[in-house]
Design an enzyme around this catalytic site. Sequence first.
Site, mmCIF file in Angstrom:
data_model
loop_
_atom_site.group_PDB
_atom_site.id
_atom_site.type_symbol
_atom_site.label_atom_id
_atom_site.label_comp_id
_atom_site.label_asym_id
_atom_site.label_seq_id
_atom_site.Cartn_x
_atom_site.Cartn_y
_atom_site.Cartn_z
ATOM 1 N N ASP A 219 2.722 -0.869 -1.243
ATOM 2 C CA ASP A 219 2.351 -2.269 -1.029
ATOM 3 C C ASP A 219 3.372 -2.910 -0.093
ATOM 4 O OD1 ASP A 219 0.478 -4.524 -2.186
ATOM 5 O OD2 ASP A 219 2.498 -5.379 -2.042
ATOM 6 N N GLU A 262 -3.096 -5.292 1.594
ATOM 7 C CA GLU A 262 -1.917 -4.612 2.138
ATOM 8 C C GLU A 262 -1.474 -3.459 1.236
ATOM 9 O OE1 GLU A 262 -0.430 -8.290 -0.135
ATOM 10 O OE2 GLU A 262 -2.111 -7.741 1.147
#
Length: 356
Positions: A219, A262
């Site tokens: 992440d 993301e």
Amino acid sequence: MDAHPDTLTQLARPHRKAVLVALLWITIVAGILFGILNAMKGAWVITWVEWGMSLYSAFLLYSVRKPRQLERWILAYIFPFFIAMMVALATPKASVTVFGWVLLIPLVGHLLLGRRLGLGVSLFFIGLALVIFLNRFHADTVVMDPRSVANMVVLTACITVFSHVYEVSRERSEIQLLKMAQTDFLTGLPNRSRIKVFFERERSRAGREQQPLSLLIVDLDHFKEVNDRFGHEAGDRALVFFADLLKHRLRATDLAGRLGGEEFGIILVNTATSTAIQVAEDLRRALSEADLQSDGQPISLTMSIGVAELGVDGNSLQDLLAAADQRLYQAKDQGRNQVVPAPVTHGPAGAPSPLV
């Protein structure tokens, strides 16, 4: 993305089953009809062949309901069908018009067997039919008229080529559609669907070959701030930049995909936790040192990574995602820009071993 042969087989299965069922019904009806007509002419050999093929096709029609064995049923139909056709062609009392059935060989072969095996089987039986034709009619000047023979040869060649080209085109179209369905439109990386397919295949291989398999969940830290400060277009470029970094840093045997936003998932083949940590650290350093800019202003990116291993953290993709995700949030809570693997304890001899 190159489609795996098993994937291509799965894609073609509904199409081939529909074709097989239709051909079985046609064979049943045509076998009964032509058997009666040949019986009226006293051609008992071909009569029993026709009726036998009808009964056999009825049996296959009942059996083909088992989709897992579809490829076996296709082979069980196509070879007896073509052999019965050759017997009919070789029967002395059969008329020359029976050779018109040869035109079915490339069509049936390609529709049921695909472009490679279909072409090979078609060429074999077409060649056998040509030998039978020449053996039966080489002395018949009417049948062996060059114009008639040339017409049949050219027509058979055209149907063979068209059947092969159609199968090649169909296969490529299905591969392209599959690729579109399993690819993230922004980064070009595989999406969740492709990750799942890849994991299932590699899990089976890992089990057979007794090899480790690891999963990373990545992440990007504070990515919302990148969007807020530089704009969503710059954020998209950052995601594409990171995707390219993954493509260049990972092995061809591994798979990196976008899970959403993301967040990314990475499957490391034949990789235990200790090596997976090294890969994750290499990726983390590479991103933190990367030169990424927007309108001349540097964009600083870091990432947090959670690590899980097949067998240690579970045996399904869901198990590994849950374990890696939990460690990812632990990395976030501990300050971000770090890798968190499975916790370890020490065995009796002092060697580290994973907690399960």
